[in-house]
Design a protein around this motif. Structure first.
Motif, short mmCIF file in Angstrom:
data_model
loop_
_atom_site.label_atom_id
_atom_site.label_comp_id
_atom_site.label_asym_id
_atom_site.label_seq_id
_atom_site.Cartn_x
_atom_site.Cartn_y
_atom_site.Cartn_z
N LEU A 50 -30.46 -1.99 -20.06
CA LEU A 50 -29.74 -1.57 -21.14
C LEU A 50 -29.19 -0.29 -21.37
N SER B 116 -34.52 6.81 -24.32
CA SER B 116 -35.36 5.84 -24.56
C SER B 116 -36.76 6.04 -25.36
N SER C 161 -30.03 -2.08 -36.21
CA SER C 161 -29.43 -1.40 -35.22
C SER C 161 -27.96 -1.78 -34.76
N ILE D 231 -25.24 0.19 -21.65
CA ILE D 231 -24.41 0.98 -22.35
C ILE D 231 -23.60 1.99 -21.76
N GLN E 48 -35.20 -1.26 -20.01
CA GLN E 48 -34.77 0.21 -20.34
C GLN E 48 -33.55 0.41 -19.33
N GLN F 63 -32.49 4.02 -27.77
CA GLN F 63 -33.07 2.60 -27.38
C GLN F 63 -34.63 2.51 -27.66
N SER G 31 -31.84 -6.19 -24.10
CA SER G 31 -31.85 -5.91 -22.65
C SER G 31 -33.21 -6.85 -22.14
N PHE H 233 -29.92 1.16 -30.39
CA PHE H 233 -29.94 -0.09 -29.71
C PHE H 233 -31.33 -0.60 -29.59
N ASP H 234 -31.64 -1.83 -29.81
CA ASP H 234 -33.01 -2.30 -29.54
C ASP H 234 -32.98 -2.99 -28.11
N VAL H 235 -34.19 -2.63 -27.47
CA VAL H 235 -34.31 -3.00 -26.14
C VAL H 235 -34.74 -4.39 -25.80
#
Length: 410
Positions: A166, A189, A241, A170, A163, A65, A108, A103-105
């Protein structure tokens, strides 16, 4: 930063920079020493080697992420212009390194905004609530508060950082959707921040006995891994993503700049306050220029549903004394330990100057301006995840945390 944790010791050839012996002083892990050390002697404690080994482990599902600011700084390591937006290339680069999912933070960050905006409105309505409310997504600032000003801990929002949000989602929501054992998931991360490494190891953040984030690598570590594997970032094609989580709103992107967390929360608080039929003077507002910029302290009075909200943004921990001396003036305060916010984080590319920070910030606001969704509460997938967490009775363990007074690190 005016922490004075490092000092000059010895003379002549025995002279060195070392931690102070003063027991009333401690490191906050902001990493500005590593970012600005003229001879590169100060460096972050790396995690890239552990991550590299895990990427070869077929029994693990290793996912990445990446933070909002990384997309406008990673390109600098490969000769791209300052502030070059590289979201698609970042996704491609991480997949080329071997991450199974990316994944793109930003997604979140929208979660964090929802949690924080709702808490702000609750505190404003509760006369017994501890005020002003202060942001808590910067782990270096949180460490500062825990060590130097534990009396402020009740003022910090209970919201976890993007961070950690997310990572928790996840290992709960995503794991359920994918029908995989959360224990097999390793979350890595990619952050602009060295203090995020410390945050990831906070035992109180565990969800069902698991750390939401297992490893943190800085933007510089990410670049090193790419160069080590002969991956030319500048020539990579763009990719998206993983689709279970979208790329977030424009409000999420600006988390990377000083004032961005404040503005994101205000956009949503503005809308949430107007849900009440009794609220007067409601109108839609997206841009809050009052809290933007690179000033040390930014102050404003914001009208939300007919109520005057007194806010302040602290740009760099070295400027915090002015605000701490006048806490009663404010209702809501954002604190970022690094000058410029995350775009000036301790794990960002070198050099990082005032001019470069400005270019990076401008890039984030350009992305925000042209986003189809610019407010967190308009992100329907975020609302679905929040509803699922509530249904599963996971809202508190995944979304909230608490803080405690700390003594000097051994």
């Amino acid at each position: 930063q005016r922490i004075d944790y490092l000092e000059v010791k010895g003379k002549g050839i025995r002279q060195e920079i070392a931690p102070t012996a003063d027991k009333d002083t401690d490191c906050i892990y902001c990493g500005q020493c590593a970012l600005h050390c003229p001879v590169a002697s100060a460096q972050e404690q790396d995690n890239w080697s552990q991550v590299e080994k895990l990427l070869k482990d077929k029994n693990k599902i290793v996912v990445a992420q990446f933070a909002p600011s990384v997309r406008v700084t990673i390109g600098e390591e490969f000769g791209l212009p300052y502030g070059q937006e590289s979201t698609g290339r970042t996704v491609t680069a991480l997949k080329k390194l071997g991450f199974k999912h990316v994944f793109d933070v930003n997604f979140s960050a929208d979660i964090t905004t929802m949690v924080e905006a709702e808490e702000l409105l609750e505190r404003l309505q509760d006369k017994k609530a501890k005020m002003p409310m202060i942001t808590s997504c910067c782990p270096a600032w949180v460490k500062y508060a825990e060590f130097y000003h534990p009396e402020l801990l009740p003022n910090l929002t209970t919201s976890r950082s993007p961070q950690i949000h997310l990572g928790g989602v996840i290992k709960t929501y995503w794991a359920k959707k994918m029908k995989v054992d959360p224990k097999k998931i390793v979350v890595v991360s990619v952050m602009p921040c060295t203090a995020k490494k410390f945050e990831a190891r906070r035992a109180e953040l565990k969800v069902n006995g698991l750390y939401p984030v297992d490893y943190v690598i800085t933007t510089r570590e990410f670049a090193f891994m790419l160069k080590k594997n002969n991956i030319n970032f500048g020539q990579l094609p763009e990719s998206q993503s993983d689709k279970i989580f979208n790329e977030g709103s424009g409000a999420a992107v600006i988390y990377g700049s000083s004032g961005g967390v404040m503005e994101s929360a205000l956009r949503t608080a503005y809308a949430l306050a107007c849900r009440d039929d009794k609220a007067k003077f409601c109108q839609s507002r997206i841009d809050f220029h009052e809290v933007r910029g690179l000033g040390d302290i930014k102050e404003a009075v914001i009208d939300i549903a007919g109520k005057k909200l007194r806010v302040a943004v602290v740009n760099g921990i070295g400027s915090i004394s002015q605000v701490l001396a006048n806490l009663k003036k404010y209702d809501y305060i954002e604190v970022m330990a690094c000058p410029g916010g995350c775009i000036g984080g301790g794990g960002q590319p070198i050099p990082t100057t005032a001019k470069i920070r400005k270019e990076r910030i401008m890039a984030l606001y350009r992305i925000d301006k042209f986003k189809e969704i610019r407010k967190a509460h308009d992100n329907k997938e975020v609302l679905e995840v929040l509803a699922w967490l509530k249904q599963q009775k996971l809202s508190h363990p995944v979304l909230h945390t608490k803080y405690k007074k700390r003594i000097r690190t051994k």
